[in-house]
Scaffold this motif. Sequence first.
Motif, PDB file in Angstrom:
ATOM      1  N   THR A   1       0.828  -1.196   0.000  1.00 15.61           N
ATOM      2  CA  THR A   1       0.000   0.000   0.000  1.00 15.61           C
ATOM      3  C   THR A   1       0.864   1.247   0.000  1.00 15.61           C
ATOM      4  OG1 THR A   1      -1.771  -1.165   1.139  1.00 15.61           O
ATOM      5  CG2 THR A   1      -1.821   1.236   1.224  1.00 15.61           C
ATOM      6  N   SER A   2       1.892   1.263   0.818  1.00 15.56           N
ATOM      7  CA  SER A   2       2.786   2.417   0.886  1.00 15.56           C
ATOM      8  C   SER A   2       3.505   2.625  -0.445  1.00 15.56           C
ATOM      9  CB  SER A   2       3.795   2.217   2.009  1.00 15.56           C
ATOM     10  OG  SER A   2       4.706   3.284   2.041  1.00 15.56           O
ATOM     11  N   ARG A   3       3.977   1.549  -1.029  1.00 14.72           N
ATOM     12  CA  ARG A   3       4.666   1.628  -2.317  1.00 14.72           C
ATOM     13  C   ARG A   3       3.718   2.146  -3.392  1.00 14.72           C
ATOM     14  NH1 ARG A   3       6.324  -3.796  -3.569  1.00 14.72           N
ATOM     15  NH2 ARG A   3       6.956  -3.770  -1.407  1.00 14.72           N
ATOM     16  N   HIS A   4       2.465   1.662  -3.373  1.00 11.81           N
ATOM     17  CA  HIS A   4       1.456   2.106  -4.338  1.00 11.81           C
ATOM     18  C   HIS A   4       1.167   3.591  -4.148  1.00 11.81           C
ATOM     19  CE1 HIS A   4      -1.963   1.963  -7.025  1.00 11.81           C
ATOM     20  NE2 HIS A   4      -2.694   2.502  -6.080  1.00 11.81           N
ATOM     21  N   ALA A   5       1.051   4.036  -2.905  1.00 13.91           N
ATOM     22  CA  ALA A   5       0.784   5.442  -2.624  1.00 13.91           C
ATOM     23  C   ALA A   5       1.939   6.318  -3.107  1.00 13.91           C
ATOM     24  CB  ALA A   5       0.544   5.649  -1.132  1.00 13.91           C
ATOM     25  N   GLN A   6       3.169   5.875  -2.884  1.00 12.96           N
ATOM     26  CA  GLN A   6       4.324   6.641  -3.345  1.00 12.96           C
ATOM     27  C   GLN A   6       4.351   6.707  -4.868  1.00 12.96           C
ATOM     28  OE1 GLN A   6       6.547   8.574  -1.834  1.00 12.96           O
ATOM     29  NE2 GLN A   6       5.405   8.239   0.033  1.00 12.96           N
ATOM     30  N   ASP A   7       4.015   5.605  -5.535  1.00 16.44           N
ATOM     31  CA  ASP A   7       3.981   5.585  -6.989  1.00 16.44           C
ATOM     32  C   ASP A   7       2.913   6.545  -7.503  1.00 16.44           C
ATOM     33  OD1 ASP A   7       4.763   4.581  -9.578  1.00 16.44           O
ATOM     34  OD2 ASP A   7       2.860   3.491  -9.594  1.00 16.44           O
ATOM     35  N   ALA A   8       1.747   6.534  -6.890  1.00 21.03           N
ATOM     36  CA  ALA A   8       0.667   7.426  -7.292  1.00 21.03           C
ATOM     37  C   ALA A   8       1.068   8.879  -7.068  1.00 21.03           C
ATOM     38  CB  ALA A   8      -0.608   7.100  -6.512  1.00 21.03           C
ATOM     39  N   LYS A   9       1.689   9.163  -5.932  1.00 19.56           N
ATOM     40  CA  LYS A   9       2.124  10.524  -5.635  1.00 19.56           C
ATOM     41  C   LYS A   9       3.156  10.987  -6.666  1.00 19.56           C
ATOM     42  CE  LYS A   9       4.071  13.384  -1.987  1.00 19.56           C
ATOM     43  NZ  LYS A   9       4.524  13.425  -0.610  1.00 19.56           N
ATOM     44  N   SER A  10       4.088  10.120  -7.016  1.00 20.67           N
ATOM     45  CA  SER A  10       5.102  10.456  -8.013  1.00 20.67           C
ATOM     46  C   SER A  10       4.468  10.781  -9.354  1.00 20.67           C
ATOM     47  CB  SER A  10       6.093   9.306  -8.178  1.00 20.67           C
ATOM     48  OG  SER A  10       6.815   9.110  -7.008  1.00 20.67           O
ATOM     49  N   ARG A  11       3.476   9.999  -9.745  1.00 28.04           N
ATOM     50  CA  ARG A  11       2.795  10.245 -11.021  1.00 28.04           C
ATOM     51  C   ARG A  11       2.061  11.587 -11.012  1.00 28.04           C
ATOM     52  NH1 ARG A  11       1.013   4.995 -13.961  1.00 28.04           N
ATOM     53  NH2 ARG A  11       2.563   3.525 -13.193  1.00 28.04           N
ATOM     54  N   VAL A  12       1.420  11.904  -9.908  1.00 25.41           N
ATOM     55  CA  VAL A  12       0.719  13.181  -9.799  1.00 25.41           C
ATOM     56  C   VAL A  12       1.715  14.338  -9.879  1.00 25.41           C
ATOM     57  CG1 VAL A  12      -0.607  14.654  -8.225  1.00 25.41           C
ATOM     58  CG2 VAL A  12      -1.271  12.275  -8.550  1.00 25.41           C
ATOM     59  N   MET A  13       2.834  14.221  -9.178  1.00 22.80           N
ATOM     60  CA  MET A  13       3.836  15.292  -9.186  1.00 22.80           C
ATOM     61  C   MET A  13       4.435  15.475 -10.586  1.00 22.80           C
ATOM     62  SD  MET A  13       3.573  16.645  -6.308  1.00 22.80           S
ATOM     63  CE  MET A  13       4.957  17.771  -6.291  1.00 22.80           C
ATOM     64  N   VAL A  14       4.643  14.389 -11.314  1.00 21.10           N
ATOM     65  CA  VAL A  14       5.145  14.498 -12.692  1.00 21.10           C
ATOM     66  C   VAL A  14       4.116  15.207 -13.561  1.00 21.10           C
ATOM     67  CG1 VAL A  14       5.708  13.161 -14.771  1.00 21.10           C
ATOM     68  CG2 VAL A  14       6.735  12.557 -12.573  1.00 21.10           C
ATOM     69  N   ALA A  15       2.845  14.860 -13.411  1.00 20.73           N
ATOM     70  CA  ALA A  15       1.790  15.501 -14.199  1.00 20.73           C
ATOM     71  C   ALA A  15       1.702  16.992 -13.880  1.00 20.73           C
ATOM     72  CB  ALA A  15       0.448  14.820 -13.938  1.00 20.73           C
ATOM     73  N   ILE A  16       1.812  17.345 -12.605  1.00 19.01           N
ATOM     74  CA  ILE A  16       1.777  18.757 -12.216  1.00 19.01           C
ATOM     75  C   ILE A  16       3.008  19.475 -12.757  1.00 19.01           C
ATOM     76  CG2 ILE A  16       1.942  20.331 -10.252  1.00 19.01           C
ATOM     77  CD1 ILE A  16       0.130  18.320  -8.728  1.00 19.01           C
ATOM     78  N   GLY A  17       4.159  18.834 -12.672  1.00 16.96           N
ATOM     79  CA  GLY A  17       5.379  19.419 -13.232  1.00 16.96           C
ATOM     80  C   GLY A  17       5.249  19.692 -14.717  1.00 16.96           C
ATOM     81  N   THR A  18       4.567  18.810 -15.430  1.00 14.50           N
ATOM     82  CA  THR A  18       4.336  19.000 -16.863  1.00 14.50           C
ATOM     83  C   THR A  18       3.451  20.220 -17.109  1.00 14.50           C
ATOM     84  OG1 THR A  18       4.582  16.633 -17.270  1.00 14.50           O
ATOM     85  CG2 THR A  18       3.432  17.901 -18.957  1.00 14.50           C
ATOM     86  N   LEU A  19       2.411  20.397 -16.288  1.00 10.73           N
ATOM     87  CA  LEU A  19       1.570  21.593 -16.410  1.00 10.73           C
ATOM     88  C   LEU A  19       2.394  22.861 -16.225  1.00 10.73           C
ATOM     89  CD1 LEU A  19      -1.613  20.563 -14.373  1.00 10.73           C
ATOM     90  CD2 LEU A  19      -1.460  20.899 -16.853  1.00 10.73           C
ATOM     91  N   VAL A  20       3.272  22.845 -15.234  1.00 10.96           N
ATOM     92  CA  VAL A  20       4.127  24.004 -14.960  1.00 10.96           C
ATOM     93  C   VAL A  20       5.095  24.226 -16.119  1.00 10.96           C
ATOM     94  CG1 VAL A  20       5.912  24.933 -13.418  1.00 10.96           C
ATOM     95  CG2 VAL A  20       3.892  23.800 -12.453  1.00 10.96           C
ATOM     96  N   ASP A  21       5.741  23.172 -16.575  1.00  3.13           N
ATOM     97  CA  ASP A  21       6.695  23.280 -17.686  1.00  3.13           C
ATOM     98  C   ASP A  21       6.037  23.794 -18.964  1.00  3.13           C
ATOM     99  OD1 ASP A  21       8.706  22.342 -16.041  1.00  3.13           O
ATOM    100  OD2 ASP A  21       8.654  20.289 -16.847  1.00  3.13           O
ATOM    101  N   ASP A  22       4.782  23.414 -19.184  1.00  6.19           N
ATOM    102  CA  ASP A  22       4.050  23.843 -20.374  1.00  6.19           C
ATOM    103  C   ASP A  22       3.468  25.251 -20.233  1.00  6.19           C
ATOM    104  OD1 ASP A  22       4.619  21.403 -21.507  1.00  6.19           O
ATOM    105  OD2 ASP A  22       2.605  20.561 -21.197  1.00  6.19           O
ATOM    106  N   GLY A  23       3.663  25.877 -19.070  1.00  7.52           N
ATOM    107  CA  GLY A  23       3.163  27.228 -18.856  1.00  7.52           C
ATOM    108  C   GLY A  23       1.686  27.309 -18.522  1.00  7.52           C
ATOM    109  N   ARG A  24       1.076  26.179 -18.171  1.00 10.53           N
ATOM    110  CA  ARG A  24      -0.355  26.174 -17.846  1.00 10.53           C
ATOM    111  C   ARG A  24      -0.625  26.308 -16.356  1.00 10.53           C
ATOM    112  NH1 ARG A  24      -2.456  21.060 -20.890  1.00 10.53           N
ATOM    113  NH2 ARG A  24      -0.278  20.424 -20.851  1.00 10.53           N
ATOM    114  N   ALA A  25       0.447  26.352 -15.547  1.00  7.31           N
ATOM    115  CA  ALA A  25       0.296  26.484 -14.094  1.00  7.31           C
ATOM    116  C   ALA A  25       1.583  27.052 -13.516  1.00  7.31           C
ATOM    117  CB  ALA A  25      -0.012  25.123 -13.473  1.00  7.31           C
ATOM    118  N   GLU A  26       1.462  27.552 -12.297  1.00  7.36           N
ATOM    119  CA  GLU A  26       2.618  28.022 -11.535  1.00  7.36           C
ATOM    120  C   GLU A  26       2.532  27.409 -10.153  1.00  7.36           C
ATOM    121  OE1 GLU A  26       2.205  32.250 -11.411  1.00  7.36           O
ATOM    122  OE2 GLU A  26       2.910  32.507 -13.472  1.00  7.36           O
TER     123      GLU A  26
END
Length: 72
Positions: A17-42
């Motif tokens: 469960t902990s490993r799954h949660a960390q994997d999910a968190k990592s995926r969310v952070m990558v997606a948010i980072g992509t929004l920031v990199d694309d200029g759609r968020a700060e």
Amino acid sequence: MARSRHANSQTRNGEVTSRHAQDAKSRVMVAIGTLVDDGRAEWSRTATGEIELRLLTGEVFVLGELAVTRVA
């Protein structure tokens, strides 16, 4: 003293469960980072050390350790 099968099962499930949660968190952070990199968020750190995410569409979120909270 030997460990019970029940205790080992709980520990393994907790690790998975902990490993799954960390994997999910990592995926969310990558997606948010992509929004920031694309200029759609700060994002920035608040005075309390939390991460605030502002989308260009106007939504504001606080990224907590275990949850994302919409502020506006």
